[in-house]
Design a protein around this motif. Sequence first.
Motif, PDB file in Angstrom:
ATOM      1  N   GLY A 150       1.015  -9.975  62.248  1.00 42.94           N
ATOM      2  CA  GLY A 150       0.481  -9.004  63.204  1.00 42.94           C
ATOM      3  C   GLY A 150       0.884  -9.257  64.643  1.00 42.94           C
ATOM      4  O   GLY A 150       1.311  -8.329  65.347  1.00 42.94           O
ATOM      5  N   LYS A 151       0.746 -10.500  65.104  1.00 38.31           N
ATOM      6  CA  LYS A 151       1.046 -10.792  66.504  1.00 38.31           C
ATOM      7  C   LYS A 151       2.535 -10.618  66.786  1.00 38.31           C
ATOM      8  O   LYS A 151       2.927 -10.039  67.810  1.00 38.31           O
ATOM      9  N   GLU A 152       3.368 -11.102  65.886  1.00 42.71           N
ATOM     10  CA  GLU A 152       4.813 -10.976  66.074  1.00 42.71           C
ATOM     11  C   GLU A 152       5.248  -9.507  66.024  1.00 42.71           C
ATOM     12  O   GLU A 152       6.127  -9.078  66.784  1.00 42.71           O
ATOM     13  N   TYR A 153       4.631  -8.755  65.139  1.00 41.99           N
ATOM     14  CA  TYR A 153       4.905  -7.315  65.055  1.00 41.99           C
ATOM     15  C   TYR A 153       4.547  -6.631  66.378  1.00 41.99           C
ATOM     16  O   TYR A 153       5.305  -5.793  66.888  1.00 41.99           O
ATOM     17  N   ALA A 154       3.406  -7.026  66.952  1.00 42.25           N
ATOM     18  CA  ALA A 154       2.987  -6.444  68.224  1.00 42.25           C
ATOM     19  C   ALA A 154       3.965  -6.786  69.344  1.00 42.25           C
ATOM     20  O   ALA A 154       4.253  -5.943  70.209  1.00 42.25           O
ATOM     21  N   VAL A 155       4.479  -8.006  69.354  1.00 40.88           N
ATOM     22  CA  VAL A 155       5.446  -8.405  70.380  1.00 40.88           C
ATOM     23  C   VAL A 155       6.681  -7.506  70.326  1.00 40.88           C
ATOM     24  O   VAL A 155       7.155  -7.002  71.357  1.00 40.88           O
ATOM     25  N   ALA A 213      14.312 -19.399  66.667  1.00 39.30           N
ATOM     26  CA  ALA A 213      14.873 -18.261  67.394  1.00 39.30           C
ATOM     27  C   ALA A 213      15.478 -17.288  66.385  1.00 39.30           C
ATOM     28  O   ALA A 213      16.154 -17.705  65.441  1.00 39.30           O
ATOM     29  N   ALA A 214      15.230 -16.000  66.590  1.00 42.80           N
ATOM     30  CA  ALA A 214      15.743 -14.971  65.687  1.00 42.80           C
ATOM     31  C   ALA A 214      15.893 -13.669  66.468  1.00 42.80           C
ATOM     32  O   ALA A 214      15.393 -13.542  67.585  1.00 42.80           O
ATOM     33  N   PRO A 215      16.556 -12.678  65.887  1.00 51.35           N
ATOM     34  CA  PRO A 215      16.741 -11.417  66.603  1.00 51.35           C
ATOM     35  C   PRO A 215      15.439 -10.703  66.944  1.00 51.35           C
ATOM     36  O   PRO A 215      15.346 -10.024  67.965  1.00 51.35           O
ATOM     37  N   THR A 216      14.435 -10.805  66.076  1.00 51.77           N
ATOM     38  CA  THR A 216      13.138 -10.181  66.335  1.00 51.77           C
ATOM     39  C   THR A 216      12.035 -11.216  66.199  1.00 51.77           C
ATOM     40  O   THR A 216      12.192 -12.245  65.524  1.00 51.77           O
ATOM     41  N   CYS A 217      10.894 -10.924  66.806  1.00 54.63           N
ATOM     42  CA  CYS A 217       9.781 -11.866  66.743  1.00 54.63           C
ATOM     43  C   CYS A 217       9.189 -11.943  65.331  1.00 54.63           C
ATOM     44  O   CYS A 217       8.761 -13.017  64.902  1.00 54.63           O
ATOM     45  N   VAL A 218       9.163 -10.814  64.626  1.00 55.04           N
ATOM     46  CA  VAL A 218       8.655 -10.831  63.252  1.00 55.04           C
ATOM     47  C   VAL A 218       9.483 -11.776  62.386  1.00 55.04           C
ATOM     48  O   VAL A 218       8.949 -12.591  61.624  1.00 55.04           O
ATOM     49  N   ASN A 219      10.799 -11.702  62.501  1.00 57.43           N
ATOM     50  CA  ASN A 219      11.662 -12.590  61.716  1.00 57.43           C
ATOM     51  C   ASN A 219      11.476 -14.049  62.125  1.00 57.43           C
ATOM     52  O   ASN A 219      11.423 -14.939  61.278  1.00 57.43           O
ATOM     53  N   ALA A 220      11.386 -14.296  63.429  1.00 58.47           N
ATOM     54  CA  ALA A 220      11.183 -15.663  63.901  1.00 58.47           C
ATOM     55  C   ALA A 220       9.860 -16.221  63.399  1.00 58.47           C
ATOM     56  O   ALA A 220       9.764 -17.392  63.002  1.00 58.47           O
ATOM     57  N   GLY A 221       8.815 -15.379  63.396  1.00 57.70           N
ATOM     58  CA  GLY A 221       7.507 -15.835  62.947  1.00 57.70           C
ATOM     59  C   GLY A 221       7.481 -16.178  61.473  1.00 57.70           C
ATOM     60  O   GLY A 221       6.898 -17.196  61.065  1.00 57.70           O
ATOM     61  N   ILE A 222       8.094 -15.339  60.652  1.00 57.62           N
ATOM     62  CA  ILE A 222       8.142 -15.618  59.211  1.00 57.62           C
ATOM     63  C   ILE A 222       8.890 -16.922  58.949  1.00 57.62           C
ATOM     64  O   ILE A 222       8.448 -17.776  58.173  1.00 57.62           O
ATOM     65  N   LEU A 223      10.022 -17.108  59.611  1.00 58.95           N
ATOM     66  CA  LEU A 223      10.830 -18.300  59.370  1.00 58.95           C
ATOM     67  C   LEU A 223      10.136 -19.569  59.832  1.00 58.95           C
ATOM     68  O   LEU A 223      10.214 -20.610  59.158  1.00 58.95           O
ATOM     69  N   SER A 224       9.428 -19.521  60.965  1.00 60.21           N
ATOM     70  CA  SER A 224       8.724 -20.718  61.422  1.00 60.21           C
ATOM     71  C   SER A 224       7.579 -21.069  60.478  1.00 60.21           C
ATOM     72  O   SER A 224       7.341 -22.251  60.184  1.00 60.21           O
ATOM     73  N   THR A 225       6.882 -20.058  59.973  1.00 57.38           N
ATOM     74  CA  THR A 225       5.804 -20.317  59.015  1.00 57.38           C
ATOM     75  C   THR A 225       6.353 -20.856  57.706  1.00 57.38           C
ATOM     76  O   THR A 225       5.813 -21.813  57.127  1.00 57.38           O
TER      77      THR A 225
END
Length: 327
Positions: free
Chosen positions: A183-188, A289-301
Amino acid sequence: MEFIEGMEFIKELILDSSLNPSRHPNPTLWRESLNAYHIKFDCMASNCSILIECEYLDLVISSAQKAIIEAWRIEHKFSRYQQNNTFSDIHSKPDAIQKLDDETTQLMLFAHHAFHASEGLFDITSGILRKAWKFDGSDNLPTQKVIDTLLTKVGWNSLGWDLSEPSLLTLPSGMELDFGGIGKEYAVDKMLNICRFTLSKTKAAILINCGGDLACSGRRLNGESWKVGIESINDHTNAKHVIALSSGALATSGDSRRFLIKDGVRYSHVLNPINGWALTDAPRSVTVAAPTCVNAGILSTLALLQGAEANHFLESLNMPYWLSISD
């Protein structure tokens, strides 16, 4: 009013209360330097900010207001702590076929791909495990019996949902969805797109920051990268790494604020949805680091969920990352 060293307070941004369902304080607008502005606001239990470089203050205010309203909308719509929203509506109709709106359908599709790409480690049905785990500073661990009982209600493949008709959902009784992991990454990402569109007819540089999850529009107007700090895991007032961000997004996952310690063993707030247990061998912090925040968030998790294999997993991505085992 909070004083921010090195910045000049300009004004509060007064927004219609109907657009602020969680009753957050009004955002505040600060000037860092000529044509460089800093907007502070609260959302999703995080301190958030929008940094905009632009010579037109009216456009800065307009874009920031629209972005914040969008963040608050997403927060309310998918929060498990709110009532009369999409989340509560879905959960009020167990065992019934429901028609999802387009936005929720897209998030379900993303969750589907994340579940399969992670081999079940990213599962938005696992939020129910929070009933067993209380990261309240105590050393109280749940019993295996409690975990096993909850695990009967966890499992993406148990949902009445199919890729061929992604807008239809049947949520089995007792199961829950939890969009908190995206949710938070999607909002960003949504806020950045709104600011970009509003400022598209002038020169502008934008950086969105929601609790350490960030995305930018590109380099600053002077051609320099944004300087972003990754906080020390044991000292939240200092940065352990300073990253030069010139495009894309960053997201950080870790347990520096939420954890349990029992008999010298540290239990992360990140839970394995397959066995129901908190991680004990994961890095303390992972930033990707990733092109979008949603992708970066999934990968870090997902990196955290690899436990001791996190570094090997991150190396395989061929993407920039920063990993902290300890300070």
